[in-house]
Design an enzyme around this catalytic site. Structure first.
Site, PDB file in Angstrom:
ATOM      1  N   ASP A 153      47.604  38.409  34.774  1.00  0.00           N
ATOM      2  CA  ASP A 153      47.599  39.020  36.094  1.00  0.00           C
ATOM      3  C   ASP A 153      48.820  38.539  36.877  1.00  0.00           C
ATOM      4  OD1 ASP A 153      46.647  40.492  38.247  1.00  0.00           O
ATOM      5  OD2 ASP A 153      45.329  38.886  38.963  1.00  0.00           O
TER       6      ASP A 153
ATOM      7  N   GLU B 145      53.883  47.464  38.587  1.00  0.00           N
ATOM      8  CA  GLU B 145      53.410  47.742  39.939  1.00  0.00           C
ATOM      9  C   GLU B 145      54.505  48.383  40.785  1.00  0.00           C
ATOM     10  OE1 GLU B 145      51.388  45.520  43.828  1.00  0.00           O
ATOM     11  OE2 GLU B 145      51.185  44.638  41.835  1.00  0.00           O
TER      12      GLU B 145
ATOM     13  N   HIS C 191      44.925  41.600  48.705  1.00  0.00           N
ATOM     14  CA  HIS C 191      44.478  40.419  47.983  1.00  0.00           C
ATOM     15  C   HIS C 191      43.689  39.471  48.880  1.00  0.00           C
ATOM     16  CE1 HIS C 191      47.985  41.301  45.121  1.00  0.00           C
ATOM     17  NE2 HIS C 191      46.881  41.450  44.433  1.00  0.00           N
TER      18      HIS C 191
ATOM     19  N   HIS D  45      44.542  46.724  42.509  1.00  0.00           N
ATOM     20  CA  HIS D  45      44.412  45.286  42.757  1.00  0.00           C
ATOM     21  C   HIS D  45      43.716  45.070  44.093  1.00  0.00           C
ATOM     22  CE1 HIS D  45      47.246  43.393  39.709  1.00  0.00           C
ATOM     23  NE2 HIS D  45      47.322  44.686  39.462  1.00  0.00           N
TER      24      HIS D  45
ATOM     25  N   ASN E 223      40.634  45.450  39.665  1.00  0.00           N
ATOM     26  CA  ASN E 223      40.670  43.997  39.630  1.00  0.00           C
ATOM     27  C   ASN E 223      39.667  43.394  40.607  1.00  0.00           C
ATOM     28  OD1 ASN E 223      42.846  44.523  37.977  1.00  0.00           O
ATOM     29  ND2 ASN E 223      44.217  43.097  38.998  1.00  0.00           N
TER      30      ASN E 223
ATOM     31  N   ASP F  75      38.344  39.490  41.839  1.00  0.00           N
ATOM     32  CA  ASP F  75      38.520  38.037  41.762  1.00  0.00           C
ATOM     33  C   ASP F  75      37.765  37.325  42.877  1.00  0.00           C
ATOM     34  OD1 ASP F  75      39.370  35.456  41.311  1.00  0.00           O
ATOM     35  OD2 ASP F  75      41.423  35.772  41.966  1.00  0.00           O
ATOM     36  N   SER F  76      38.061  37.657  44.134  1.00  0.00           N
ATOM     37  CA  SER F  76      37.474  36.935  45.270  1.00  0.00           C
ATOM     38  C   SER F  76      35.950  36.956  45.254  1.00  0.00           C
ATOM     39  CB  SER F  76      37.977  37.517  46.589  1.00  0.00           C
ATOM     40  OG  SER F  76      39.373  37.343  46.731  1.00  0.00           O
TER      41      SER F  76
END
Length: 312
Positions: free
Chosen positions: A83, A135, A181, A214, A257, A259-260
């Site tokens: 990533d 990207e 993000h 993302h 994606n 993650d958090s």
């Protein structure tokens, strides 16, 4: 089944109107929680490691953990993905180390520089049987070493995507349509709205080509409340609406994606465990509760957001 690339996964996802979850991994418990949920729900899955994860756990440990998951769950296709690879050297290191997919994120550079670095990675990766995500456009927020200040992000320009993909030969493209993000995406009282019109324009210009989102965590409030009720001081924030992510998955988005959300779930499980059992000191006990939350989050994403259950 050995580790696979995302090529066949994305083809099926595009045609089937669903997306594959790309979940960030940092330790054994997170790998276990993700793959157990995927195996039970018969979903293909992407396990991805950021620069921060590789620094923390060491890339060799991460590769071996993912290989163990492949051995334990041979029935599900698993991709090991880098990533936000910062440059050619980072991508090359992961390709040589056993990753089956890498992302080169040169989106913070000029269009021509992005093309040149991406093409360099693509040429090396394809020669080694590895696929490449690139990207266009930049997302605001913070994720490990990726830091873009608010106001400095930029939406992907649809008129650039055809030239970029043609000249680089990349296998999938991450675009910026309003996600960001980190956990602190949008302030309460705002109405997050993904630019699905940009996605549709990109889809028209790149028919059949897999698109990536993302920064797509939804910031589940139940875990935020648990953390704050047990000594945490998280800011108020809301994430990306899951109905909009599901709509994107029905379109050209083949990889989302996450993650958090996993970090919040893991932390909530550990904090709640210590609040309920202050005398415990065995990592297997409190990390086990964190792992259970990770598994529950992944199961929810697979069934309610991605639509990737029963796809193998």
């Amino acid at each position: 089944m050995a580790l696979v690339t995302s090529t066949e996964m994305f083809r099926k996802a595009y045609e089937g109107g669903y997306a594959i979850g790309a979940f960030n991994v940092n330790n054994m418990e997170i790998v276990q929680g993700i793959t157990e949920a995927a195996a039970e729900l018969k979903s293909p899955v992407i396990l991805q490691a950021s620069a921060g994860a590789r620094k923390y756990a060491n890339s060799i440990y991460l590769v071996k953990l993912v290989e163990a998951a492949v051995e334990l769950h041979p029935e599900i296709p698993i991709v090991l993905h880098l990533d936000h690879g910062a440059d050619f050297a980072t991508c090359k290191d992961c390709i040589d180390g056993g990753f089956t997919s890498v992302m080169i994120d040169y989106s913070g550079h000029s269009f021509e520089e992005n093309i040149a670095e991406t093409k360099k990675v693509v040429e090396y990766a394809h020669a080694h049987g590895v696929v490449v995500e690139a990207e266009l456009g930049t997302l605001a927020g913070v994720e490990d070493d990726v830091r873009v200040e608010e106001g400095m992000s930029s939406y992907t320009r649809p008129e650039e995507v055809e030239e970029f993909v043609s000249r680089t030969g990349c296998d999938s493209l991450a675009i910026a349509i309003g996600t960001s993000h980190g956990a602190y995406k949008f302030k309460p009282g705002t109405k997050p709205q993904l630019r699905l019109d940009i996605l549709e324009e990109v889809k028209k210009r790149l028919p059949g080509f897999p698109i990536v989102l993302h920064g797509a965590s939804s910031v589940p409030q139940e875990y935020v409340k648990i953390i704050n009720a047990n000594g945490g001081q998280l800011k108020d924030a809301i994430g990306v609406p899951e109905d909009q992510l599901r709509e994107a998955a029905r379109s050209a988005v083949c990889k989302i994606n996450i993650d958090s959300d996993l970090r919040l779930g893991m932390t909530a499980g550990i904090r709640q465990h210590f609040n309920e059992h202050p005398d415990h000191f065995d990592p297997r006990q409190y990390l086990g509760d964190g792992r259970a939350n990770v598994k529950a989050i992944v199961a929810h994403k697979i069934t309610e957001v991605l639509g990737s259950n029963n796809r193998i």
